[in-house]
Design a protein around this motif. Structure first.
Motif, PDB file in Angstrom:
ATOM      1  N   GLN A  66       0.744  -1.346  -0.229  1.00 13.23           N
ATOM      2  CA  GLN A  66       0.639  -0.445  -0.128  1.00 13.23           C
ATOM      3  C   GLN A  66       0.705   0.966   0.036  1.00 13.23           C
ATOM      4  O   GLN A  66       0.823   1.942   0.627  1.00 13.23           O
ATOM      5  CB  GLN A  66      -1.311   0.124   1.456  1.00 13.23           C
ATOM      6  N   THR A  68       1.886   4.915  -0.830  1.00 11.01           N
ATOM      7  CA  THR A  68       1.318   6.175  -1.195  1.00 11.01           C
ATOM      8  C   THR A  68       1.986   6.375  -1.719  1.00 11.01           C
ATOM      9  O   THR A  68       3.527   6.991  -1.780  1.00 11.01           O
ATOM     10  CB  THR A  68       1.750   6.777   0.670  1.00 11.01           C
ATOM     11  N   TYR A  69       1.576   8.275  -1.852  1.00 15.18           N
ATOM     12  CA  TYR A  69       2.168   9.260  -3.007  1.00 15.18           C
ATOM     13  C   TYR A  69       3.438   9.578  -1.918  1.00 15.18           C
ATOM     14  O   TYR A  69       4.204  10.337  -3.123  1.00 15.18           O
ATOM     15  CB  TYR A  69       1.141  10.627  -2.985  1.00 15.18           C
TER      16      TYR A  69
END
Ligand code: MBD
Ligand code: FE
Length: 298
Positions: A66, A68-69
């Motif tokens: 997962q 993240t940016y």
């Protein structure tokens, strides 16, 4: 006041800079200038297969963890920095080459290999055996006599064999990749005699720390890893009609033999230093090479 440096500080800074980004970027310059690139030819099918598999693996990681940016942008910034620091050879040789070497040496009988790393220089001065590698006056370090013999897989002495050897000095610096070292310090091409025997006089290298102030060092610090390789001697052995072997030799007791950042230590590559039999100062190691014929497999 805070912008002034003493001469000693300036000299130390210069020395550290030399060990860091400069070493990485010199490896990039050399690889680019080596002419290797012009001869590289990977078929379209393999490019599609390998690039596709690599892209898929990274995408799978993004899902699994997962990503993240924030992390994606940190990755982008870091990849750009690896390039501008010239550290792609360093990065690849530390974190990927060991697997490439395993894959490509699995079927070769004889002497065990390991990674070449970023600091090989071809065509080092040719020295007849018994050889003494180039050193400075008052060169620091423990004298090391390295002896060995070449045979083929039938135990016959190999004619025309040679050892290319390169290693760091007692401070962990490689000539041609750190400033102010003699060009061929601790680098040589040693020709074995008609019985396949060679002797090389050198000094024990220090453990090696990956440059800490470039992109690779930034990754190591950000991840909380260590930057060390155990002390090692790089070797390339070859003889006409036989398969060459690139390897490194290590010293027992080095704390980083068990956690080499480049994953390049193998039990077969461990030396056994002993007091010298010729009464000389320092230590002696013996390492013999069995080379496979061209095309010979296990
Ligand atoms: C080295 O000296 C080395 O051998 C490797 C593999 C990577 C960085 C520096
Ligand atoms: Fe090295």
């Amino acid at each position: 006041m805070e912008n002034t440096m003493t001469e000693t500080q300036a000299a130390m800074r210069k020395e550290n800079e030399g060990t860091a980004v400069e070493a990485g970027s010199r490896a990039t310059e050399r690889f680019t200038a080596s002419g290797k690139l012009a001869t590289l030819d990977v078929p379209k099918e393999r490019v599609s297969l390998l690039a596709g598999a690599a892209i898929k693996a990274i995408n799978d990681i993004a899902v699994e963890h997962q990503v993240t940016y924030e992390e994606y942008h940190a990755l982008k910034a870091w990849l750009i920095k690896v390039g501008t620091d010239g550290e792609w050879p360093l990065f690849l040789d530390v974190w990927l080459e060991h697997t490439i070497e395993d894959v490509n040496s699995a079927e070769r009988p004889g002497a065990v290999g390991t990674i070449e790393g970023p600091y090989y220089v071809p065509e080092a001065p040719v020295l007849p055996t018994p050889a003494t590698l180039q050193m400075r006056e008052d060169e620091p370090g423990t004298p090391l006599l390295f002896k060995g013999r070449f045979t083929d897989t039938d135990g016959k002495a190999l004619q025309g064999a040679q050892v290319e050897i390169w290693h760091a000095d007692a401070h962990g610096f490689y000539s041609q990749y750190a400033p102010e070292l003699p060009e061929w310090l601790f680098r040589g091409t040693v020709k074995a005699d008609e019985n396949g025997c060679f002797e090389i006089n050198t000094k024990r290298p220090a453990p090696y720390q990956i440059p800490t102030d470039g992109a690779c060092g930034q990754l190591i610090a950000a991840a909380g890893w260590h930057a060390w390789r155990p002390a090692h001697i790089h070797i390339k052995v070859s003889a006409p009609g036989h398969q060459p072997v690139t390897q490194q030799l290590y010293f027992p007791g080095d704390p980083h033999n068990e956690d080499d950042i480049a994953s390049a230590v193998k039990p077969e590559l461990m030396l056994d230093p002993r007091p010298r039999t010729d009464g000389g100062e320092g230590e002696e190691v013996v390492y013999d090479y069995v080379l496979a014929r061209e095309g010979q497999t296990k």
